[in-house]
Design a protein around this motif. Structure first.
Motif, PDB file in Angstrom:
ATOM      1  N   ALA A 514       0.753  -1.239   0.050  1.00  0.00           N
ATOM      2  CA  ALA A 514      -0.230   0.100   0.059  1.00  0.00           C
ATOM      3  C   ALA A 514       0.889   1.363   0.142  1.00  0.00           C
ATOM      4  O   ALA A 514       0.748   2.193  -0.581  1.00  0.00           O
ATOM      5  N   GLU A 515       2.017   1.077   0.782  1.00  0.00           N
ATOM      6  CA  GLU A 515       2.678   2.367   0.826  1.00  0.00           C
ATOM      7  C   GLU A 515       3.412   2.805  -0.420  1.00  0.00           C
ATOM      8  O   GLU A 515       3.451   3.981  -0.820  1.00  0.00           O
ATOM      9  N   ILE A 516       4.028   1.568  -1.110  1.00  0.00           N
ATOM     10  CA  ILE A 516       4.734   1.696  -2.408  1.00  0.00           C
ATOM     11  C   ILE A 516       3.687   2.304  -3.240  1.00  0.00           C
ATOM     12  O   ILE A 516       4.059   3.519  -4.193  1.00  0.00           O
ATOM     13  N   LEU A 517       2.736   1.474  -3.471  1.00  0.00           N
ATOM     14  CA  LEU A 517       1.829   1.829  -4.810  1.00  0.00           C
ATOM     15  C   LEU A 517       1.383   2.968  -4.561  1.00  0.00           C
ATOM     16  O   LEU A 517       0.990   4.004  -5.431  1.00  0.00           O
ATOM     17  N   LEU A 520       3.689   5.985  -5.475  1.00  0.00           N
ATOM     18  CA  LEU A 520       4.001   6.159  -6.664  1.00  0.00           C
ATOM     19  C   LEU A 520       2.768   6.667  -7.455  1.00  0.00           C
ATOM     20  O   LEU A 520       2.847   7.522  -8.452  1.00  0.00           O
ATOM     21  N   ASP A 521       1.606   6.134  -7.070  1.00  0.00           N
ATOM     22  CA  ASP A 521       0.288   6.477  -7.915  1.00  0.00           C
ATOM     23  C   ASP A 521       0.049   8.063  -7.699  1.00  0.00           C
ATOM     24  O   ASP A 521      -0.712   8.584  -8.532  1.00  0.00           O
ATOM     25  N   VAL A 522       0.347   8.491  -6.561  1.00  0.00           N
ATOM     26  CA  VAL A 522      -0.240  10.030  -6.273  1.00  0.00           C
ATOM     27  C   VAL A 522       0.522  10.670  -7.386  1.00  0.00           C
ATOM     28  O   VAL A 522       0.151  11.963  -7.604  1.00  0.00           O
ATOM     29  N   TYR A 539       1.195  -6.568 -10.503  1.00  0.00           N
ATOM     30  CA  TYR A 539       1.158  -6.432  -8.970  1.00  0.00           C
ATOM     31  C   TYR A 539       0.076  -5.423  -8.457  1.00  0.00           C
ATOM     32  O   TYR A 539      -0.755  -5.748  -7.764  1.00  0.00           O
ATOM     33  N   ARG A 540       0.168  -4.526  -9.039  1.00  0.00           N
ATOM     34  CA  ARG A 540      -0.893  -3.527  -8.881  1.00  0.00           C
ATOM     35  C   ARG A 540      -2.260  -3.878  -9.070  1.00  0.00           C
ATOM     36  O   ARG A 540      -3.238  -3.830  -8.250  1.00  0.00           O
TER      37      ARG A 540
END
Length: 662
Positions: A514-517, A520-522, A539-540
């Protein structure tokens, strides 16, 4: 022309909500469904679909009908064409042709058989209420022995067939009904000796069997004699209008209550159904003493996906329920089980309790099929390891039937807990049984590879956590490729794990993936290296489908169709796995960081370094643009502003790295 039998099959299979949902998005409202009418423009929904009645009605434009007429209206096709459309949806073969005289005769014969059954049902009712034998023999059984009220007797059209062997047959012939239909329906049996007719149900109380539309398709007769040589129940044989595998006793009377309460109660016999109805519990059906069939389950699924099985406490009742439960699971239905206190059956229990008491008992005592099976089977297994192994195998067999992957996974976890066994073992067994059932010849080899892969993953998971703190960690000077590799590795190996991160004076629990995605997504960041970006995208997608904290199986990546992605994934999973932390550190009182401590440092650090690297790259590109000779003052101001924003972001990242990590 489509023959009548095929038309009946189409109507029996057609779920009106299912059919209309192909054209209109229906929303549930109470026992019905609503939508904006597809036949005229409206903003407030006035189009109503009733699953229990099998009809739709628009209270705006007035159009209404059934599933087939809806398709006719919506597709602007003829009735035969609409029938074929619905038939195709449910896999029913339609051979449209001009009916031969024989086929037309067959359709006429079916209607004649329905007419005869209707007459005979009324005949049996009249005998029960008006004939001396019916009033003195049949009525006391229903009233005194079974406790049925006159209203209940009338509702279910209960009756009595006279003891004189051919009375009903002769009365039917005198009323104008033909011998061929009396024998075809099984109401009468022809003697081989002289060809005369005698009544199948003579000297029996009668339970008519209604189909889903309320037409009488068969009868059940119970003897009142104590002679053991006489069969307790006699049922109509299969005929042109009756197939026992396609009918559920009581469904015609129960379908509205089933729809309202969104679950059906399954019992064994006629009197179980009737007593429950009389007690006020009306969402009850029975397979009429025969084994439950897939066709009956499919019929019930038109009204609910939830079935509660009430079984008699004897051995035969338990085993019959087990078979039925497995069939219900295989159909994708939800099943719960209620066991009644000995020596009760649903009939006696309903007669001894009020509707509220029956409903409360069901609510308080129903259990999921897994707990039921474990309780029943373990009671016989005791501490015998061989018998306990057989119990686990039996439970796995049932779980393997469940078509929904998520539901199957939940039950595997529950089974592992109940039986105190490694969940991975059950996963493999369920996979093996499902693949065998599908006819996959390579099932054993597939499971063997999965076992080997899982063992490798377990070893990797145990060792890699300590490795992150000592090997291959990224630093400020790491390249974009190294940072993308590190983040990809965190996702594949530890995406399901959690760590605590200090936010001000508080510690916040965070999920690695959750932290990585999220970070990156923001900013809309995608990886530059193609293979790592493919891993990130896949993975997402899988993470969004499964949810936070769920471990994504690595075989999605190690079996990727792109060889490059497959190779990179294997490399990430196997990297650093030769490192084994020494027990010497613990003996020397040297602190070895926990998994959470390692991730709490590594994950935020890798994310911030990667963002910092992107900022450096974008800043460099903007500085190059500033050197352009023909740059306008407006463009220069805009680029300068953007560089300033990026520099501020980089400063903030540096502060976080110093404060939270270093």
């Amino acid at each position: 022309m489509i023959d009548r039998a095929t038309i009946d099959r189409i109507y029996a299979a057609a779920d009106i909500v299912d059919v209309i949902n192909d054209y209109v998005t229906l929303k549930r409202k109470g026992i019905n469904y609503q939508a904006c009418c597809p036949f005229h423009n409206e903003k407030t929904p006035s189009f109503v679909v009733s699953p229990a009645k099998g009809v739709y009605k628009c209270f705006g434009c007035g159009k209404g009908g059934n599933a087939v007429t809806f398709v006719m209206e919506h597709e602007n096709v003829t009735y035969p064409e609409a029938l074929k459309i619905v038939a195709k949806k449910y896999g029913i073969e339609v051979q449209e042709k001009e009916l031969t005289p024989e086929e037309q005769q067959r359709n006429d014969n079916r209607e004649s058989m329905f007419a005869l059954n209707g007459w005979v049902a009324d005949y049996f009712v009249n005998i029960l209420h008006q004939d001396p034998e019916g009033m003195s023999v049949g009525m006391p059984y229903f009233r005194q022995q079974r406790g049925f009220s006159d209203a209940t007797i009338k509702k279910f059209a209960l009756g009595f067939c006279p003891s004189k062997g051919d009375r009903m047959s002769k009365d039917a012939l005198n009323a104008g009904y033909r011998e061929e239909f009396l024998t075809a329906t099984g109401l009468s049996i022809k003697r081989e000796s002289d060809g005369s007719l005698y009544d199948r149900f003579r000297e029996r109380v009668i339970f008519p069997v209604h189909n889903i539309s309320g037409r009488i398709v068969a009868f059940g007769g119970r003897t009142l004699r104590t002679d053991k040589s006489v069969a307790k129940y006699q049922n109509s044989p299969e005929s042109e209008i009756y197939s026992k595998k396609n009918e559920l006793y009581g469904l015609f009377f129960a379908k509205k209550a089933i729809q309202q309460q969104d679950f059906a109660i399954m019992v064994e016999g006629y009197t179980d159904v009737i007593s429950m109805h009389q007690a006020g519990v009306e969402n009850v059906v029975s397979s009429s003493g025969t084994s439950l069939t897939t066709e009956q389950i499919r019929l019930l699924s038109r009204f609910t996906r939830n079935i509660t099985v009430i079984y008699d406490g004897d051995s035969a009742g338990i085993h019959a329920s087990e078979r039925g439960i497995d069939m219900i699971l295989a159909a994708g239905m939800n099943v719960r089980v209620v066991s009644l206190p000995a020596p009760e059956d649903p009939d006696s229990f309903a007669r001894a309790h009020t509707a509220a008491e029956v409903q409360e008992y069901i609510r308080a005592n129903e259990e999921d099929f897994l707990s039921f099976k474990a309780k029943i089977l373990l009671a016989n297994a005791g501490a015998d390891p061989i018998k306990r192994s057989a119990v686990i195998s039996d439970m796995v067999k049932s779980i393997a039937l469940i078509p929904d992957n998520i539901q199957r996974t939940v039950y595997i976890a529950d089974c592992a807990r109940i039986m105190n066994i490694d969940e991975n073992v059950l996963v493999e067994e369920v996979a093996r049984k499902r693949m065998r059932a599908s006819g996959d010849a390579d099932a054993e080899e597939f499971v063997r590879r999965q076992q080997a892969q899982r063992r490798a993953e377990q070893i990797s998971s145990q060792n890699a956590m300590q490795t992150v703190a000592t090997q291959g960690t990224v630093e400020a000077g790491s390249s974009m490729d190294s940072l993308e590799r590190e983040l990809s590795k965190y996702l594949l190996k530890f995406g399901h794990c959690y760590f605590e991160f200090k936010e001000g004076k508080k510690f916040v629990k965070m999920n690695v993936a959750a932290e990585i995605l999220r970070d990156l997504d923001v900013d809309g960041i995608e990886f530059e290296t193609r293979a790592y970006n493919e891993i990130l995208k896949l993975y997402r997608k899988l993470w969004q489908e499964s949810g936070e904290g769920v471990e994504i199986p690595v075989n999605h990546f190690t079996s990727h169709s792109d060889p490059e992605v497959c190779n990179v994934a294997v490399d990430l999973l196997m990297s650093d796995d030769n490192y084994v932390p020494s027990e010497i550190w613990n003996k020397k009182d040297v602190h070895v960081e926990s998994d959470e401590e390692i991730l709490a440092v590594g994950v935020p650090k890798a994310i911030m370094l990667y963002k910092s690297k992107i900022i450096e790259r974008v800043t460099g590109e903007l500085n190059s643009q500033l050197a352009a000779p023909d740059l306008s003052e407006e463009a220069m101001a805009d680029i300068t502003r953007r560089i300033s924003i990026l520099n501020n972001a980089k400063v903030e990242i540096s502060k976080k790295l110093q404060r939270s990590i270093l």
